[in-house]
Design an enzyme around this catalytic site. Structure first.
Site, short mmCIF file in Angstrom:
data_model
loop_
_atom_site.label_atom_id
_atom_site.label_comp_id
_atom_site.label_asym_id
_atom_site.label_seq_id
_atom_site.Cartn_x
_atom_site.Cartn_y
_atom_site.Cartn_z
N LYS A 45 7.49 10.59 29.27
CA LYS A 45 7.47 11.52 30.06
C LYS A 45 5.84 12.04 30.59
O LYS A 45 5.55 12.76 31.51
CB LYS A 45 7.87 12.91 29.49
N SER A 287 17.01 9.60 20.80
CA SER A 287 17.37 8.93 21.98
C SER A 287 17.07 7.56 22.11
O SER A 287 17.78 6.56 22.65
CB SER A 287 16.86 9.87 23.38
#
Length: 498
Positions: A45, A287
């Site tokens: 991100k 994740s």
């Protein structure tokens, strides 16, 4: 990697490595992983965070000094906190209360403010709050779930890095998870155009199958989902599958960028992340474990001679307080205790090595000035509460936190301060203090000239009310109800022994 100094930490974003996973191999295709934890903020991100702020500056949507706000489960928030710290923008992050504690602390450490929303409101709740804050206060909302910048930065950077890594070998499968959809849409669009033989595989939680349901998502004019997706169920993959299908994901699905959807169980995600650490020495989050679990299944089906690349979006260190680390004990295991007992010294079940050293004044030489200093400090009427401390001792900080919370004025004599070390008075003061009370440990607390004790003694005295009574008798103002659980002030590693 360049040897020329970078102008800013933001210039180090991207160009993350692709690593072959040779120990995690079950007879199928070759497994590779792209390690996005190598970004300076620790996740994929960072790419979006830097790009969305740069684009907002370029278009004038973000003005100097304007507050930035965004809804995120954590990694985007950490990336934005890093970027905004470097560029000087105030930042407010909105996230659900069940996101990991490490994420909150990291963002606040960068200087961001973190607003929590109820877990029961899920992802749409945090998004609604962020929109509400932006509209009310005139803040710049990043809109990671819908901004074209999200996919564009991955098309421009991540996809190019993958093509370069596989320049001399085929890439048969590219496997990713889906959160906002930026990585998926950006990379997939480039691979479809330039490597059409590469199959795009998206993983999603097996108990929250939003994408494979075929049920589309609608949004209102503010960018809010008109309803929560009917297939959403809580799952452990933070950053994956909120309770709606983000607009970027929906668009990627509609454009046919996804060839296959693989459901992944929470258990297999945790197992894969743990195996990644113990077998490959790579620390990734839940994740990442989920994506790897999906990639293992794809590689098994693909068979030998095929290459499978999966995305590992972040590092595991921001999951320490989550179920991922539930099996990791803080105390020694029986096996570790056996190792400790295999040699005689420096053991928890033996007295400390300093316990055998002289403890009475007659056995050691002590500078008279140190005796005078200790006596004067303990009897100082202007400072009736005094603590002999070490500057960075965790137990000393426990007492400092107690006194600060209770509003107790105190004098801290840091015996390891540089000015005392220069003339060796630190050791002399410690010897004089030990000769007076018979204990070698630090801190030591005195109230009104009377010895209270060390850290645990002081916390216990606060808990049973005797410290409060002694403070009141000495006329020292404080709040007796300020800390009902003083043991909570101890360092984490010491609480089990308190």
């Amino acid at each position: 990697m360049t040897s020329v100094p970078y102008e800013s930490i933001l210039d180090t974003i991207g160009n993350t490595p692709v690593v072959r996973l040779t120990r995690i191999h079950e007879g199928g295709g070759a497994l590779f992983a792209k390690l996005e934890a190598f970004n300076p903020g620790g996740s994929v991100k960072d790419r979006l965070a830097s790009a969305v702020i740069a684009e907002a500056e370029r278009t004038g949507a973000l003005q100097p000094g304007q507050t930035v706000v965004e809804a995120t489960s954590g990694n985007t928030g950490i990336g934005l906190a890093m970027v905004c710290a470097r560029k000087g923008y105030p930042l407010v992050i909105v996230m659900p209360e069940n996101a990991s504690l490490e994420r909150r602390k990291l963002m606040r450490f960068f200087g961001a403010r973190v607003v929590l929303t109820p877990a029961v409101e899920r992802g749409s709740g945090m998004l609604a709050k962020a929109i509400e804050l932006a509209e009310t206060h005139g803040w710049f909302l990043c809109r990671q779930f819908e901004t074209p910048v999200n996919a564009a930065i991955h098309a421009r950077t991540t996809a190019r890095e993958i093509l370069e890594a596989f320049r001399d070998r085929p890439l048969d499968y590219w496997v990713t998870g889906t959160g906002t959809g930026g990585t998926l849409a950006g990379v997939a669009s480039v691979l479809k155009r330039e490597r059409p033989q590469t199959r795009i595989v998206v993983c999603e939680p097996d108990n929250s199958t939003l994408l494979s349901s075929g049920i589309t998502q609608t949004f209102d004019e503010r960018g809010m989902p008109t309803r929560a997706h009917t297939r959403f169920r809580p799952h452990p993959m933070q950053g994956w599958s909120p309770d709606f299908i983000p607009q970027i994901v929906g668009k990627a699905m509609a454009e046919g960028l996804v060839d296959e959807i693989v459901p992944v169980s929470g258990g297999s995600a945790l197992a894969a992340a743990r195996r990644l650490a113990t077998d490959e020495g790579i620390l990734a989050g839940i994740s990442g474990g989920a994506t790897l679990a999906g990639a293992i299944e794809v590689a098994r089906r693909a068979g030998p001679g095929r290459n499978v690349l999966c995305m590992l979006p972040d590092t595991g260190e921001r999951y320490l307080s989550t179920i991922l680390f539930d099996h990791i004990a803080e105390d020694m295991s029986p096996e570790e205790e056996e190792i400790s007992h295999s040699t005689p010294g420096y053991r928890f079940d033996r007295s400390p090595s300093f316990a055998a050293s002289p403890a009475t004044p007659g056995e050691v030489s002590i500078d008279p000035a140190a005796h005078a200093f200790v006596d004067e400090a303990i009897g100082d009427p202007d400072h009736p509460v005094v603590m002999f401390a070490l500057t960075w001792c965790e137990f000393c900080w426990s007492i400092r936190k107690l006194f600060d919370r209770a509003g107790i004025a105190y004098r801290s004599i840091d015996i390891d301060a540089p000015e005392r070390q220069r003339n060796a008075m630190d050791g002399e003061i410690r010897k004089a203090l030990r000769a007076r009370i018979g204990s070698p440990t630090i801190p030591q607390v005195f109230v009104g000239g009377r010895h209270v004790g060390g850290c645990t003694d002081t916390l216990a005295a606060w808990k049973d009310g005797s410290l409060s009574a002694r403070l009141a008798a000495a006329g020292i103002g404080h709040d007796p109800g300020a800390c009902p659980d003083p043991d909570s002030l101890l360092p984490l590693w010491a609480r089990a022994k308190a």
